[in-house]
Design a protein around this motif. Sequence first.
Motif, PDB file in Angstrom:
ATOM      1  N   LYS A 190      34.978  42.370  47.449  1.00  0.00           N
ATOM      2  CA  LYS A 190      35.668  41.356  48.239  1.00  0.00           C
ATOM      3  C   LYS A 190      36.556  41.988  49.303  1.00  0.00           C
ATOM      4  CE  LYS A 190      34.439  37.369  46.302  1.00  0.00           C
ATOM      5  NZ  LYS A 190      33.867  36.227  47.056  1.00  0.00           N
ATOM      6  N   TYR A 246      43.282  39.827  42.841  1.00  0.00           N
ATOM      7  CA  TYR A 246      42.017  39.135  42.583  1.00  0.00           C
ATOM      8  C   TYR A 246      42.017  37.738  43.188  1.00  0.00           C
ATOM      9  CZ  TYR A 246      39.812  42.436  39.289  1.00  0.00           C
ATOM     10  OH  TYR A 246      39.184  43.521  38.722  1.00  0.00           O
ATOM     11  N   LEU A 247      43.100  37.012  42.947  1.00  0.00           N
ATOM     12  CA  LEU A 247      43.168  35.632  43.425  1.00  0.00           C
ATOM     13  C   LEU A 247      43.201  35.563  44.948  1.00  0.00           C
ATOM     14  CD1 LEU A 247      45.708  34.197  40.810  1.00  0.00           C
ATOM     15  CD2 LEU A 247      43.220  33.863  40.871  1.00  0.00           C
ATOM     16  N   SER A 248      43.935  36.469  45.573  1.00  0.00           N
ATOM     17  CA  SER A 248      44.040  36.446  47.036  1.00  0.00           C
ATOM     18  C   SER A 248      42.710  36.759  47.706  1.00  0.00           C
ATOM     19  CB  SER A 248      45.103  37.454  47.498  1.00  0.00           C
ATOM     20  OG  SER A 248      44.683  38.785  47.281  1.00  0.00           O
ATOM     21  N   ASN A 250      39.835  35.944  46.305  1.00  0.00           N
ATOM     22  CA  ASN A 250      38.874  34.983  45.753  1.00  0.00           C
ATOM     23  C   ASN A 250      37.804  35.689  44.909  1.00  0.00           C
ATOM     24  OD1 ASN A 250      38.008  32.311  45.357  1.00  0.00           O
ATOM     25  ND2 ASN A 250      36.489  32.468  47.004  1.00  0.00           N
TER      26      ASN A 250
END
Length: 286
Positions: A190, A246-248, A250
């Motif tokens: 990512k 991880y969240l930033s 996606n």
Amino acid sequence: MKLAVLGLGNMGSALAHCLLKSGHDVSVWNRTPEKAEVFAEVGATICSSPNDAIAASDFVIICIKSHTETVELVNGLSFSLEGKTICDMSTGDTSDADRLVAILEKQGAGYMLGMINAYPSGIGGDETTILTVGSAGTWDRYGSVIGNLGGKSAHVGEKPAALAALFAGLFTVRQGFMFGMIYGALVCQKAGIPMQVYADQLPATIKLVKDYHDLFARTVPTEDYDNAEASLKVYAMAQEDALKTYLSLNAPADFIRLMHDRTKTAWDDGHGDRQLTSLVQHMTDA
């Protein structure tokens, strides 16, 4: 001592070859006779049925698909197993193993269940481990045979559940490491990091695994979780940073979230200054 190996797939064949090379008297059987025929050239007795192979042997190693199939095989025999010892190297859950053991005990047979921690190519190696459970006295009588198959083999108890739990625990360690690498790859992808760059950095991380094992071995058996060089709350904060990344990006975050949530809960419950390994105690008591 007369031995038999029933089931000559890749693993069963490796077991039979190893025992023959060690000088044992070995009978073999396989559902597909062609697979058994090659063993005549190396000194094995080829049997046309499980009845023949087991009748001719004191210690019988079965290596087929599952404990369930072993139960079917045993139930199909035409004679009593009294005085024999059956070692099932097949797989299955605790209920399957319990059922098999009950049938063997009812017939007066000894039992041993084995978990092979190696590929077929590792059979006979000094560092190979086969973990076993078995009825009283079976390891004393036949442990040397298992030792021929794996130099680091060991007896871990009598109850089948012990072996199933140990398999589940050790499998979780291996799979946890693999899934860690997979999830790590996803977050790096990512961020545009080439997979070769990521793969090249893994050996340095792998070196830390030994440190983690040393910490675990030093603290969990003794339940001594104090005097942490890196405390549980330090890990929780690092996990939170990783989770945010991880969240930033996606990226799938369920694996790191599980670690963070477990660690943060233990911190909230007063374990923050203790070793990360105190999670064993915290989750046991929960």
